[in-house]
Design a protein around this motif. Structure first.
Motif, PDB file in Angstrom:
ATOM      1  N   SER A 112       0.848  -1.188   0.000  1.00 17.06           N
ATOM      2  CA  SER A 112       0.000   0.000   0.000  1.00 17.06           C
ATOM      3  C   SER A 112       0.885   1.239   0.000  1.00 17.06           C
ATOM      4  O   SER A 112       2.095   1.154   0.233  1.00 17.06           O
ATOM      5  N   ASP A 113       0.279   2.386  -0.252  1.00 19.69           N
ATOM      6  CA  ASP A 113       1.034   3.634  -0.224  1.00 19.69           C
ATOM      7  C   ASP A 113       1.607   3.877   1.168  1.00 19.69           C
ATOM      8  O   ASP A 113       0.996   3.528   2.184  1.00 19.69           O
ATOM      9  N   GLY A 114       2.773   4.495   1.213  1.00 19.80           N
ATOM     10  CA  GLY A 114       3.364   4.891   2.483  1.00 19.80           C
ATOM     11  C   GLY A 114       4.277   3.870   3.119  1.00 19.80           C
ATOM     12  O   GLY A 114       4.857   4.126   4.176  1.00 19.80           O
ATOM     13  N   LYS A 117       8.125   1.679  -0.732  1.00 19.87           N
ATOM     14  CA  LYS A 117       8.591   0.878  -1.880  1.00 19.87           C
ATOM     15  C   LYS A 117       9.727   1.577  -2.632  1.00 19.87           C
ATOM     16  O   LYS A 117      10.761   0.970  -2.931  1.00 19.87           O
ATOM     17  N   ASN A 142       5.340   8.469 -13.599  1.00 20.86           N
ATOM     18  CA  ASN A 142       4.210   9.312 -13.208  1.00 20.86           C
ATOM     19  C   ASN A 142       3.941  10.411 -14.220  1.00 20.86           C
ATOM     20  O   ASN A 142       2.954  11.129 -14.112  1.00 20.86           O
ATOM     21  N   ASP A 176       9.452   3.800 -10.994  1.00 19.78           N
ATOM     22  CA  ASP A 176       8.586   4.334  -9.947  1.00 19.78           C
ATOM     23  C   ASP A 176       7.309   4.875 -10.583  1.00 19.78           C
ATOM     24  O   ASP A 176       7.256   5.135 -11.787  1.00 19.78           O
ATOM     25  N   LYS A 179       1.753   2.895 -10.415  1.00 18.06           N
ATOM     26  CA  LYS A 179       0.338   2.807 -10.056  1.00 18.06           C
ATOM     27  C   LYS A 179      -0.527   3.760 -10.880  1.00 18.06           C
ATOM     28  O   LYS A 179      -1.735   3.532 -11.023  1.00 18.06           O
ATOM     29  N   CYS A 204       7.910  -0.572  -8.845  1.00 22.70           N
ATOM     30  CA  CYS A 204       7.148  -0.301  -7.626  1.00 22.70           C
ATOM     31  C   CYS A 204       5.680  -0.108  -7.987  1.00 22.70           C
ATOM     32  O   CYS A 204       5.352   0.769  -8.786  1.00 22.70           O
ATOM     33  N   LEU A 206       1.253  -1.038  -6.630  1.00 23.09           N
ATOM     34  CA  LEU A 206       0.345  -1.443  -5.557  1.00 23.09           C
ATOM     35  C   LEU A 206       0.014  -2.925  -5.621  1.00 23.09           C
ATOM     36  O   LEU A 206      -0.189  -3.566  -4.583  1.00 23.09           O
ATOM     37  N   TYR A 278       5.640   6.336   6.249  1.00 24.23           N
ATOM     38  CA  TYR A 278       5.151   7.684   5.951  1.00 24.23           C
ATOM     39  C   TYR A 278       4.315   8.234   7.103  1.00 24.23           C
ATOM     40  O   TYR A 278       4.402   9.430   7.437  1.00 24.23           O
TER      41      TYR A 278
END
Length: 340
Positions: A112-114, A117, A142, A176, A179, A204, A206, A278
């Motif tokens: 999950s986020d935070g 990764k 991104n 990166d 997601k 990286c 999800l 995070y």
């Protein structure tokens, strides 16, 4: 003669316990008995500019698998970003990924986020970069462009020349931001794997991509301290969650340290935040303006009104509510921008 001189030059590049082989030697081999294997270390050039050519390392379960980069050769090119903060935890996981890279062309780190990764991928790449290969490149998917365009810009080549540039090279690429568009990231990986057999991808995301050559490694949260070890400060302070939290608090309060007066509060914060990196960093930032006891009480109050939300979502909401009106408005306006 020439062959003896080359053999002497090749042997001088290695380290104690490392067995190297030239491309000419490898081409003469008909078969290699298991469990002996050959690992392509890449194409090397001496600092003097003289080419060594492609070099292989002989591997065996009883031999050391990793060595520092060959001596007297040019350094590995890279574009790895510099991190302003210290890295904590997941040492065994980093080793697991390091051992998997030579064996698996596509490794996906999922969580999950935070959970960190990207930071773990960068820590792995910093270990790989001085050791072997012909490049370690970080790519942020991104952006609103194809992965091929982004990587070509990083390598300073035309997108049409990307595969030809990487076809024979032993490089590690950290991807990166997968997601945002998992299908695009998968197509980017598929194109590289089909056209560049020596490439290694560390991505990286999800969730897994479902690629047949994919190896999936889940990123867990950091371990949290139990109440039982709070009486032993030496043991308590080496806990990964505690070490990360304390380090981030010290960025704005350098004199901060764990002692008998605050060990219970630090333990409560780390356990409440479930070792999510995070979330720990957000809580550490709040300690700049609030006491540890106040942060504990605020976090517990936030949990009572958002039980259906994840821990990280509750902490982000709590952190946002603690902002003054002007920063809140700024975040609201920035939130509509892609990638912010």
């Amino acid at each position: 003669g020439v062959t003896v001189n080359y053999a002497g030059r090749l042997s001088s590049l290695g380290h104690g316990g490392q067995i190297l082989a030239s491309e000419a030697f490898v081409q003469e081999l008909e078969a290699i008995p298991a469990p002996i294997a050959l690992r392509n270390l890449g194409f090397y050039t001496l600092l003097s500019g003289q080419e060594v050519g492609k070099v292989y390392q002989v591997t065996h379960p009883e031999l050391e698998p990793f060595f520092y980069r060959l001596r007297f050769v040019n350094p590995v090119p890279h574009n790895l970003p510099q991190n302003a903060s210290h890295y904590f935890g997941q040492a065994e996981l980093v080793q697991q990924i390091l051992y998997a890279i030579p064996l698996h062309p596509l490794i996906t780190l999922i969580s999950s986020d935070g959970f960190g990764k990207t930071r773990i991928a960068l820590e792995v790449s910093k270990v790989v970069q001085p050791c072997e290969g012909e490049g370690v490149w970080y790519v942020d998917l991104n952006e609103n462009r194809s992965g091929e365009q982004i990587l070509a810009e990083v390598l300073e080549v035309a997108p049409t020349e990307l595969y030809a540039t990487l076809r024979e090279k032993r490089v590690l690429i950290i991807c990166d931001g997968c997601k945002k568009n998992p299908q695009m990231a998968l197509e980017f990986a598929e194109g590289l794997l089909q056209n560049c057999p020596e490439i290694r991808l560390l991505m990286c995301c999800l969730v897994p991509f479902g690629h047949p050559r994919e190896t999936v490694i889940s990123i867990p949260p950091l371990p949290t301290p139990s109440e039982e070890i709070e009486s032993d400060l030496a043991l308590f302070t080496v806990n990964d969650s505690v070490a990360l939290f304390v380090d981030r608090v010290c960025t704005h309060t350098p004199s901060f340290q764990v002692d008998t007066t605050n060990v219970i509060q630090v333990g409560r914060i780390c356990r409440y935040l479930e070792g999510i990196p995070y979330a720990l960093e957000l809580a550490a930032m709040r300690c700049r303006d609030s006491s540890l006891q106040a942060v504990c009480e605020e976090l517990e109050a936030a949990s009572s009104v958002g039980e259906a939300c994840s821990t990280l979502a509750r902490v982000i909401a709590w952190s946002y509510e603690k902002l003054e009106e002007t920063p809140q408005i700024l975040l609201q306006r920035l939130s509509v921008l892609s990638g912010v």
